[in-house]
Design an enzyme around this catalytic site. Structure first.
Site, PDB file in Angstrom:
ATOM      1  N   GLY A  90       0.827  -1.181   0.000  1.00 42.34           N
ATOM      2  CA  GLY A  90       0.000   0.000   0.000  1.00 42.34           C
ATOM      3  C   GLY A  90       0.873   1.247   0.000  1.00 42.34           C
ATOM      4  N   GLY A  91       0.300   2.347  -0.411  1.00 41.66           N
ATOM      5  CA  GLY A  91       0.996   3.614  -0.241  1.00 41.66           C
ATOM      6  C   GLY A  91       1.600   4.205  -1.497  1.00 41.66           C
ATOM      7  N   HIS A  96      14.430   4.542  -0.563  1.00 38.95           N
ATOM      8  CA  HIS A  96      15.243   3.693   0.309  1.00 38.95           C
ATOM      9  C   HIS A  96      16.694   3.813  -0.124  1.00 38.95           C
ATOM     10  CE1 HIS A  96      11.476   2.162   1.609  1.00 38.95           C
ATOM     11  NE2 HIS A  96      11.259   1.415   0.548  1.00 38.95           N
ATOM     12  N   SER A 156       8.777   5.203   7.710  1.00 35.60           N
ATOM     13  CA  SER A 156       7.631   4.954   6.834  1.00 35.60           C
ATOM     14  C   SER A 156       7.251   3.480   6.911  1.00 35.60           C
ATOM     15  CB  SER A 156       7.972   5.328   5.392  1.00 35.60           C
ATOM     16  OG  SER A 156       8.359   6.684   5.300  1.00 35.60           O
ATOM     17  N   ILE A 157       5.968   3.204   6.721  1.00 34.02           N
ATOM     18  CA  ILE A 157       5.468   1.830   6.756  1.00 34.02           C
ATOM     19  C   ILE A 157       4.604   1.588   5.528  1.00 34.02           C
ATOM     20  CG2 ILE A 157       3.939   0.216   7.965  1.00 34.02           C
ATOM     21  CD1 ILE A 157       4.832   1.482  10.591  1.00 34.02           C
ATOM     22  N   GLY A 158       4.858   0.489   4.849  1.00 30.85           N
ATOM     23  CA  GLY A 158       4.045   0.070   3.712  1.00 30.85           C
ATOM     24  C   GLY A 158       4.094  -1.442   3.624  1.00 30.85           C
ATOM     25  N   GLY A 169       7.295  -3.785   4.693  1.00 30.44           N
ATOM     26  CA  GLY A 169       7.330  -3.473   6.112  1.00 30.44           C
ATOM     27  C   GLY A 169       7.644  -2.018   6.390  1.00 30.44           C
ATOM     28  N   CYS A 187       5.479   9.518   0.513  1.00 26.31           N
ATOM     29  CA  CYS A 187       4.222   8.933   0.999  1.00 26.31           C
ATOM     30  C   CYS A 187       3.003   9.742   0.562  1.00 26.31           C
ATOM     31  CB  CYS A 187       4.240   8.777   2.512  1.00 26.31           C
ATOM     32  SG  CYS A 187       5.642   7.808   3.111  1.00 26.31           S
TER      33      CYS A 187
END
Length: 236
Positions: A90-91, A96, A156-158, A169, A187
């Site tokens: 998602g997202g 990175h 950030s989380i996805g 993650g 994001c």
């Protein structure tokens, strides 16, 4: 954490190209669909790369220098200084690279109540607790996934889920150059300020050091995610 036996394998993999880490995740997820192998938590660092979820809205690929020149629905990756991968999470777009700790939990949520919301909050709490160990006060923000220090985003989380098995993650900014975020709308949040553990404290950090701390923490906290089955009564 409850007193159950820890049933999670944590692997610190060092620096790895994104496509190799993605292939490893795919391999583990596929295997877990066919058997009850150990859940795993991969900790690593990437060479520079951008990723975006499978969304028709590509507007987050427009950075500060390109705002207004990319239209909705266009991939718009030509201006990016590093490769872009469209992945099953998602997202919106994120970056990175070196100095960032990546955490890829591959966990069977059928053993965790099949509750994706609970899983996301668990990931956020892991990061908040980790940062607290280093004297950084972090928190969630209402309606926004991820972890923040004030109004600055530090993690950030996805996630992606297949047959209730998680992949992808979190990305925690530990140290290093944050300028690649300027080429996107991180994001999908306009005017976001990105920060790192190094930037917040002025102290020197390394990804391997923080990965070691996360390994200890996640092994201690995995029990909070598991569903505790009540012992069935025995008729005598």
């Amino acid at each position: 954490m409850n007193a159950a036996v820890v049933d999670l394998g944590v692997r610190c993999l060092g620096r790895m190209e994104f496509q190799h880490a993605l292939a490893l995740q795919e391999e583990i997820v596929l295997k877990k669909r066919d058997d009850s192998s150990l859940d795993q938590f991969l900790l690593l660092e990437h060479e520079p790369v951008y990723t975006i979820g499978r969304t028709p809205d590509r507007s987050s690929l427009s950075g500060r220098r390109t705002a207004g020149r990319i239209h909705r629905g266009e991939l718009g990756a030509a201006h990016l200084p590093h490769p872009l991968f469209v992945i099953n999470r998602g997202g919106q777009a994120t970056y990175h690279g070196p100095g960032q700790l990546m955490g890829y939990p591959i966990i069977d949520l059928r053993r965790c109540g099949q509750d994706l919301h609970k899983y996301l909050r668990w990931l956020e709490q892991l990061l908040i607790k980790l940062l607290a160990e280093y004297g950084i006060t972090a928190a969630r923000r209402e309606s926004l996934t991820g972890v923040w220090v004030g109004d600055r985003k530090i993690a950030s989380i996805g996630v992606g889920v297949r047959h209730w098995i998680t992949m992808h993650g979190f990305a925690l900014n530990v140290c290093g150059d944050l300028s690649p975020f300027n080429h996107i709308v991180p994001c999908g949040i306009n005017n976001i300020a990105m920060t790192s553990m190094e930037k917040e404290t002025g102290a020197a950090f390394s990804v391997p050091r923080v990965a070691t701390s996360m390994e200890k923490l996640v092994l201690n906290q995995i029990g909070d995610l598991r569903v505790i089955r009540e012992t069935e009564p025995i008729n005598v």
